[in-house]
Enzyme design. Structure first.
Site, PDB file in Angstrom:
ATOM      1  N   SER A 192       0.824  -1.118   0.002  1.00 12.02           N
ATOM      2  CA  SER A 192       0.053   0.104   0.120  1.00 12.02           C
ATOM      3  C   SER A 192       0.875   1.416   0.064  1.00 12.02           C
ATOM      4  O   SER A 192       2.303   1.253   0.114  1.00 12.02           O
ATOM      5  CB  SER A 192      -1.015  -0.155   1.276  1.00 12.02           C
ATOM      6  OG  SER A 192      -0.103   0.448   2.517  1.00 12.02           O
ATOM      7  N   LYS A 193       0.144   2.457   0.063  1.00 14.38           N
ATOM      8  CA  LYS A 193       0.873   3.582   0.018  1.00 14.38           C
ATOM      9  C   LYS A 193       1.828   3.771   0.999  1.00 14.38           C
ATOM     10  O   LYS A 193       2.843   4.522   1.179  1.00 14.38           O
ATOM     11  CB  LYS A 193      -0.071   4.978  -0.111  1.00 14.38           C
ATOM     12  CG  LYS A 193      -0.856   4.971  -1.343  1.00 14.38           C
ATOM     13  CD  LYS A 193      -1.658   6.121  -1.128  1.00 14.38           C
ATOM     14  CE  LYS A 193      -2.828   5.987  -2.633  1.00 14.38           C
ATOM     15  NZ  LYS A 193      -3.907   6.928  -2.493  1.00 14.38           N
TER      16      LYS A 193
END
Ligand code: GLU
Length: 484
Positions: free
Chosen positions: A250-251
């Site tokens: 994820s980010k």
């Protein structure tokens, strides 16, 4: 076996996740290798999240990656339209077919009824888990279709659904775990799983490649195909790409959007290479051209375990691709990054082309390359403050002046002649290279790191080298604090 028809069916979420692209990429490579088709379909029935801009980002990302589609938005095809929001009539038609054949029914049970059934289940079993709604409408046909309702699939409670997944192997799902899932919402929009089946079926898709987060949908989808009297396509469920901590990438871990990699100065071929290698192998080979990937990709060597994102490896792959690219090609990629630094040159710029061979061994991205090319392409270098203060000082002024004379006196302006001339002076004057190297480097480049001194000189050319050395000597002499 006929040529595969593979599809990528992203939902517009505002960016294209590299994990999603990886699943699509395997399908794309397969279609290319086998002379099949790659279809792009936009799953945009979730109106709240869907914007024109998000759709544009999908196209831009795929175009940048060079993942062209044979059928889909903008290119058209025999199964147009390729936006789910424009295919609503079709889903209604298929829902009606399933109702007519007894595989689905209109359910008028409201939220309250569902909630009551759920509460009753909890009371009886002591848990939320395992609730399967038994609609009182399952066997009824006396409802009023003009009233608010959903369309539910009549899921079987016996038997198993099985498929041979190209990545995961044989998968079996007990039908007892299925409930009468919803196909159509009261507002006439299909649920993802149903829209997907109708589209894959009507578009003649033969292979579905997607993340294994969608495996939960596969058995219900196979039930729908069967109910429609069709054979399901093949499935290939890719394990998720994980972050270094083992959680879904994820980010929080890294850039996940395709366009971020573009903006960080990765070449599309490097991104493809890295993503493919994250779950597929071909012996020990790490670096592949696009053509090699198309030729060599196979399902046998796709691992069923998750790939872990590794930034260092990704940069390594990026660097290797920069190095492998012919310099005139590379120049085209680096020019926009130079423009971002305010340097306007064309890809056939002679200085840029002369510098690239000395810069690529030290750069991992196009941004690093543009940064390393910076001082070659400006009229004068931009001095790093620390470098200038440390090396362009009065004690070094005479060294720089003498170096200027020695360079002027070199027999030719080549690496060898320059080196010979400077070496002779160092011997005569009993000086060490390191006493002259950094002042000279800073005078010519403004920095303390650059390719070899003679390489920098040769790329700059005689006139600009002498001009910079003289300016550097003058700066050193004056000791003027330019930053003040
Ligand atoms: N629209 C779905 C998604 O973006 C596609 C799922 C599928 O490939 O079946 O996750």
């Amino acid at each position: 076996m006929s040529a595969p028809r593979v599809r990528f069916a992203p939902s517009p979420t505002g960016y294209l996740h590299i994990g999603g692209v990886r699943a699509a990429l395997y399908g794309w490579l397969w279609a290319k290798q086998k002379g099949g088709e790659f279809i792009l379909r936009i799953e945009d029935t979730d109106q709240a999240r869907n914007t024109e801009e998000s759709v544009g980002i999908i196209f831009e990302s795929l175009r940048w990656l060079g993942m062209d589609w044979d059928e889909g938005p903008e290119v058209g095809g025999p199964n147009a339209p390729y936006f789910q929001s424009q295919r609503l009539e079709l889903y209604r038609e298929y829902a009606d077919k399933l109702i007519a054949s007894g595989h689905a029914y209109r359910c008028y049970a409201g939220k309250e009824e569902l909630a009551a059934a759920r509460a009753e289940h909890k009371l009886r079993t002591g848990q939320d888990h395992g609730f399967r709604f038994q609609s009182p409408w399952r066997e009824r046909t006396d409802g009023d279709a003009t009233q608010k309702h959903v369309v539910r699939f009549k899921a079987p409670s016996k038997g198993v659904i099985a498929w041979d997944d190209l990545v995961k192997g044989r998968i079996e799902v007990d039908n007892a775990t299925q409930q009468d899932f919803v196909l159509m919402r009261p507002n006439g929009l299909p649920l993802y799983s149903f829209g997907c089946v109708v589209d894959d079926l009507t578009m003649g898709v033969t292979l579905v490649t997607r993340g294994d987060d969608h495996m939960i949908n596969t058995a219900p989808q196979i039930l729908m195909y069967r109910a429609l009297g069709a054979e399901p396509p093949q499935f290939a469920h890719m394990p998720m790409v994980l972050g270094p901590d083992g959680k879904k990438l994820s980010k929080r871990h890294a850039a996940v959007s395709v366009l971020e990699y573009r903006d960080m100065g990765y070449l599309p071929d490097a991104v493809l290479n890295y993503l493919v290698r994250l779950g597929w192998s071909h012996g020990d080979q790490e670096i592949f051209t696009r053509a090699e990937l198309v030729e060599l990709f196979n399902w046998e060597h796709v691992g069923s375990g998750s790939g872990r994102y590794d930034q260092k490896k990704f940069l390594h792959v990026s660097a290797e691709h920069l190095r492998a690219l012919p310099h005139d090609e590379l120049a085209k990629w680096v020019v926009p990054f130079l423009a971002e630094r305010g340097i306007e040159v064309t890809p056939d710029d002679a200085t840029l082309l002369a510098a690239l061979p000395y810069l690529t061994p030290r750069a991992s991205t196009l941004i690093e390359l543009a940064d390393a090319a910076d001082y070659f392409l400006r009229d004068a270098p931009v001095f790093e403050d620390k470098a200038r203060r440390k090396f362009l000082i009065p004690e070094n002024a005479e060294t720089l002046r003498e170096l200027t004379r020695r360079i002027e006196g070199a027999s030719e302006f080549t690496l060898e002649a320059l080196e010979a001339s400077v070496k002779a002076w160092l011997e005569e004057a009993d000086l060490k290279m390191k006493q002259i190297a950094q002042p000279a480097r800073v005078a010519m480049s403004g920095r303390t790191r650059s390719p070899g001194l003679y390489e920098v000189m040769v790329v700059l050319g005689r006139e600009r080298t002498l001009e910079r050395l003289k300016a550097g000597a003058a700066l050193a002499e004056s000791g003027v604090d330019l930053s003040a």
